[in-house]
Scaffold this active site. Sequence first.
Site, PDB file in Angstrom:
ATOM      1  N   LYS A  84       4.592  -0.501 -14.156  1.00 40.35           N
ATOM      2  CA  LYS A  84       5.921  -1.114 -14.015  1.00 40.35           C
ATOM      3  C   LYS A  84       6.151  -2.068 -15.176  1.00 40.35           C
ATOM      4  O   LYS A  84       5.265  -2.822 -15.562  1.00 40.35           O
ATOM      5  CB  LYS A  84       5.971  -1.890 -12.695  1.00 40.35           C
ATOM      6  CG  LYS A  84       7.199  -2.769 -12.631  1.00 40.35           C
ATOM      7  CD  LYS A  84       7.815  -2.939 -11.300  1.00 40.35           C
ATOM      8  CE  LYS A  84       7.035  -3.745 -10.325  1.00 40.35           C
ATOM      9  NZ  LYS A  84       7.557  -3.484  -8.980  1.00 40.35           N
ATOM     10  N   GLY A 103       0.761  -1.246   0.000  1.00 39.47           N
ATOM     11  CA  GLY A 103       0.000   0.000   0.000  1.00 39.47           C
ATOM     12  C   GLY A 103       0.790   1.292   0.000  1.00 39.47           C
ATOM     13  O   GLY A 103       0.223   2.353   0.219  1.00 39.47           O
ATOM     14  N   ASP A 136      -5.691  -5.426  -5.160  1.00 40.06           N
ATOM     15  CA  ASP A 136      -4.582  -6.393  -5.080  1.00 40.06           C
ATOM     16  C   ASP A 136      -5.155  -7.777  -4.791  1.00 40.06           C
ATOM     17  O   ASP A 136      -6.262  -7.911  -4.272  1.00 40.06           O
ATOM     18  CB  ASP A 136      -3.571  -6.009  -3.982  1.00 40.06           C
ATOM     19  CG  ASP A 136      -2.205  -6.639  -4.228  1.00 40.06           C
ATOM     20  OD1 ASP A 136      -1.288  -5.925  -4.694  1.00 40.06           O
ATOM     21  OD2 ASP A 136      -2.046  -7.856  -3.997  1.00 40.06           O
ATOM     22  N   ASP A 148      -8.075 -10.229  -8.571  1.00 35.66           N
ATOM     23  CA  ASP A 148      -7.034 -10.466  -9.584  1.00 35.66           C
ATOM     24  C   ASP A 148      -7.288  -9.507 -10.748  1.00 35.66           C
ATOM     25  O   ASP A 148      -8.362  -9.539 -11.351  1.00 35.66           O
ATOM     26  CB  ASP A 148      -7.164 -11.932 -10.036  1.00 35.66           C
ATOM     27  CG  ASP A 148      -6.117 -12.328 -11.040  1.00 35.66           C
ATOM     28  OD1 ASP A 148      -5.497 -11.435 -11.660  1.00 35.66           O
ATOM     29  OD2 ASP A 148      -5.924 -13.548 -11.218  1.00 35.66           O
ATOM     30  N   TRP A 206       2.083   2.954  -2.531  1.00 33.19           N
ATOM     31  CA  TRP A 206       1.626   3.881  -3.580  1.00 33.19           C
ATOM     32  C   TRP A 206       0.259   4.471  -3.196  1.00 33.19           C
ATOM     33  O   TRP A 206       0.002   5.644  -3.421  1.00 33.19           O
ATOM     34  CB  TRP A 206       1.535   3.167  -4.943  1.00 33.19           C
ATOM     35  CG  TRP A 206       2.870   3.032  -5.631  1.00 33.19           C
ATOM     36  CD1 TRP A 206       4.091   2.985  -5.032  1.00 33.19           C
ATOM     37  CD2 TRP A 206       3.110   2.931  -7.041  1.00 33.19           C
ATOM     38  NE1 TRP A 206       5.078   2.856  -5.981  1.00 33.19           N
ATOM     39  CE2 TRP A 206       4.509   2.819  -7.209  1.00 33.19           C
ATOM     40  CE3 TRP A 206       2.297   2.903  -8.174  1.00 33.19           C
ATOM     41  CZ2 TRP A 206       5.097   2.703  -8.470  1.00 33.19           C
ATOM     42  CZ3 TRP A 206       2.878   2.783  -9.432  1.00 33.19           C
ATOM     43  CH2 TRP A 206       4.266   2.686  -9.576  1.00 33.19           C
TER      44      TRP A 206
END
EC number: 2.1.1.205
Length: 309
Positions: A166, A53, A85, A101, A55
């Site tokens: 990312k 957590g 998450d 998911d 971010w």
Amino acid sequence: MGKASRDKRDIYYRKAKEEGWRARSAFKLLQIDEEFNIFQGVKRVVDLCAAPGSWSQVLSRQLYLPAKYSAESKEEDLPLIVAIDLQPMAPIEGVIQVQGDITNARTAEVVIRHFDGCKADLVVCDGAPDVTGLHDMDEFVQSQLILAGLTIVTHILKEGGKFIAKIFRGKDTSLLYCQLKLFFPTVTFAKPKSSRNSSIEAFAVCENYSPPEGFNPRDLHLLLEKVGSPSGGSDLDCSSGWLEGPNKVYIPFLACGDLSGYDSDRSYPLPKEADGSSYRSLDPIQPPIAPPYKRAIELKKASAQSFNS
Ligand code: SAM
């Protein structure tokens, strides 16, 4: 490696504990913002793959809390932050949590419902699979998370919005760049100073969401397949020919974060306490509440107990 030793070798780990961040990753998002101003004008955000957590904490501290404590803000003006998450995460003020998911269509539907017909200004995705060490495999699984993120983006991001994801740099990086460029005129791959040089991670900073005219999110995969086959750098079949010969694409790559700031690859001496006594390592801010390795630890303890009795 003990906590104090890690504090010495990983300055961002130490700073995260001192500043109240749940993970050192907080600095990556802050450094991306320093360079790209990603929070400007943002009212609605989705944080994909958010646990533990840090971010979401950055989003709460930068967007939600200032609005909450501003004299002019009304309840309905408060920013909306939705975090998703696989793992549960301890609460964060101003952050709505969804456990699920991101590669599952139903999770995307839950997120969309929270937005109640409105669109997001920003989607961030720091998703990472459990790294196997097999680079091709890790890069492939990582790219599936980015595609899941992009699917959510195509349903929920407003035109002109931003997507930060990312990535793992590898042989398919150019393909990924071209795929993102279909939706965003400006795509930069950024390496925040808090991300170690030894790590293949970087962040795609995608600005000004502009889907192709007439684009239907249901056709996303067809469109992405047209850009190229993910079979490797040498035999990319790019319909636009961007990746070949003199048209070879050069990906804008930027180091970000104050370059005179802390270097994540260096060790720093530990400070003394104010009274001159030796350094005491702080505990992590928020240990994971249900980490995937919890069951393994329980089994190990149980077997040690039965061995001793
Ligand atoms: N940004 C986070 C922070 O600052 O605390 C750190 C994210 S951590 C590097 C990667 C996260 O991706 C893990 O919590 C993991 O559970 C999550 N993740 C991996 N695959 C996922 C999936 N398919 N759906 C949702 N979350 C996923």
